[in-house]
Design an enzyme around this catalytic site. Structure first.
Site, PDB file in Angstrom:
ATOM      1  N   ASP A  27       0.836  -1.207   0.000  1.00 40.66           N
ATOM      2  CA  ASP A  27       0.000   0.000   0.000  1.00 40.66           C
ATOM      3  C   ASP A  27       0.872   1.259   0.000  1.00 40.66           C
ATOM      4  OD1 ASP A  27      -2.295   1.491   0.037  1.00 40.66           O
ATOM      5  OD2 ASP A  27      -2.708   1.211   2.167  1.00 40.66           O
ATOM      6  N   ARG A  40      -0.441   9.066 -10.351  1.00 38.57           N
ATOM      7  CA  ARG A  40      -0.496   7.835  -9.552  1.00 38.57           C
ATOM      8  C   ARG A  40       0.225   6.650 -10.222  1.00 38.57           C
ATOM      9  NH1 ARG A  40      -3.915   7.415  -5.374  1.00 38.57           N
ATOM     10  NH2 ARG A  40      -4.179   5.206  -5.831  1.00 38.57           N
ATOM     11  N   HIS A  44       2.882   3.276  -9.001  1.00 35.76           N
ATOM     12  CA  HIS A  44       2.790   1.835  -9.269  1.00 35.76           C
ATOM     13  C   HIS A  44       4.054   1.342  -9.972  1.00 35.76           C
ATOM     14  CE1 HIS A  44      -1.208   2.137  -7.821  1.00 35.76           C
ATOM     15  NE2 HIS A  44      -1.725   2.701  -8.891  1.00 35.76           N
ATOM     16  N   GLU A  74     -11.978  -4.495  -5.715  1.00 29.02           N
ATOM     17  CA  GLU A  74     -12.443  -3.114  -5.544  1.00 29.02           C
ATOM     18  C   GLU A  74     -11.642  -2.148  -6.433  1.00 29.02           C
ATOM     19  OE1 GLU A  74     -11.641  -5.233  -2.965  1.00 29.02           O
ATOM     20  OE2 GLU A  74     -13.737  -5.693  -2.490  1.00 29.02           O
ATOM     21  N   ARG A  78     -11.411   1.989  -9.831  1.00 28.32           N
ATOM     22  CA  ARG A  78     -10.527   3.157 -10.007  1.00 28.32           C
ATOM     23  C   ARG A  78     -10.694   3.740 -11.419  1.00 28.32           C
ATOM     24  NH1 ARG A  78      -4.996   2.529  -6.469  1.00 28.32           N
ATOM     25  NH2 ARG A  78      -6.072   2.001  -4.567  1.00 28.32           N
ATOM     26  N   LEU A 138      10.754 -20.902  -4.290  1.00 26.76           N
ATOM     27  CA  LEU A 138       9.807 -19.931  -3.738  1.00 26.76           C
ATOM     28  C   LEU A 138       8.549 -19.946  -4.590  1.00 26.76           C
ATOM     29  CD1 LEU A 138       9.222 -17.351  -1.919  1.00 26.76           C
ATOM     30  CD2 LEU A 138      10.233 -16.020  -3.759  1.00 26.76           C
TER      31      LEU A 138
END
Ligand code: FPP
Length: 249
Positions: A27, A40, A44, A74, A78, A138
């Site tokens: 976040d 924005r 990212h 959700e 956006r 992993l």
């Protein structure tokens, strides 16, 4: 030159008790960009470098499962431009990282409602899963178009269908049967949940699987997260006393 994380990594390994599975709510990308007067998506983009950092740190520490919340159900609400930027970033990630992940024996799983992805993003993640299927150091699970309530509802619907069709009796609806129908089937529950940017919320992430996870919340914004922060979170985890509802002996 020695890395500042080297000493801490040695200390963690000597202590023992590296969490087998770490889940992360990444976040703060938007706030990171805003603080720099950038759009924005630039946050990212910077967050993608932190994904590389945590995967490498996880491999160094001997973490077996890493599960990252990359895009929630959700998040489809956006602005279209931000969604488009995130989907392109996903394709970019696959293109840049596929070979490195494969050569480091990282197996990638994508968890979520993949039918909602654009055809190009869907093809990219399918290709990444196929290319890394043999990895056994992993398991990196990327949660994309993921919501825990939808995941639980889907599992309940599958079990209800089996009962309705006479393939299962109601008393055979067990915790194991539920877990086997979640996207995370076959992956042990997370031992540690890390959330960046200081928020104290679960945000509809792994609601079933996090039942006994230890939480580590850091104020660091995701694009600033480094392997040193990962090692600090593991050190915090190693100091906890896990009782799983029992009393200490
Ligand atoms: C939350 O920050 C982050 C996201 C919604 C996207 C996470 C994506 C990445 C880390 C990069 C891409 C990753 C891969 C694996 C390709 P936010 O936008 O909610 O930040 P804010 O709360 O500060 O607004």
């Amino acid at each position: 030159m020695s890395d500042p994380g080297d000493d801490l990594l040695t200390e963690l390994k000597l202590h023992g008790g590296i969490p087998a599975h770490i889940a992360v709510i990444m976040d703060g990308n938007g706030r990171w960009a805003q603080a720099r007067a950038l759009p924005r998506p630039a946050g990212h983009q910077a967050g993608m470098a932190a994904v590389r950092e945590i995967v490498e740190g996880g491999l160094q520490a001997g973490v077996r499962y890493l599960t990252l919340f990359a895009f929630s159900q959700e998040n489809w609400q956006r602005p279209p431009s931000e969604i488009e930027a995130l989907m392109h970033l996903l394709e970019d990630y696959v293109e840049r990282e596929s070979e490195e992940l494969r050569s480091n024996s990282v197996q990638v799983r994508i968890l979520g409602d993949l039918d909602r992805l654009s055809p190009a993003a869907r093809a990219a993640v399918d290709g990444l899963m196929a290319a890394t299927a043999a990895g056994d150091h992993l398991t990196l699970s990327l949660c994309i178009s993921y919501g825990a309530r939808a995941e639980l509802t889907r599992a309940a619907r599958q079990l209800a269908t089996e009962v309705a069709e006479g393939r299962r009796r109601p008393e055979e609806i067990t915790e194991e049967a539920m877990a086997a129908r979640l996207y995370t089937a076959g992956i042990p529950d997370p031992d540690l949940l890390i959330r960046t940017s200081g928020e104290l919320r679960l945000s509809n992430f792994l609601l079933w699987q996090l039942a006994y996870a230890e939480f580590h919340v850091t104020p660091v914004l995701w694009p600033d997260f480094t392997r040193q922060h990962l090692f600090e979170a593991i050190r915090d985890f190693q100091r906890r006393e896990r009782r799983f509802g029992r009393v200490a002996v």
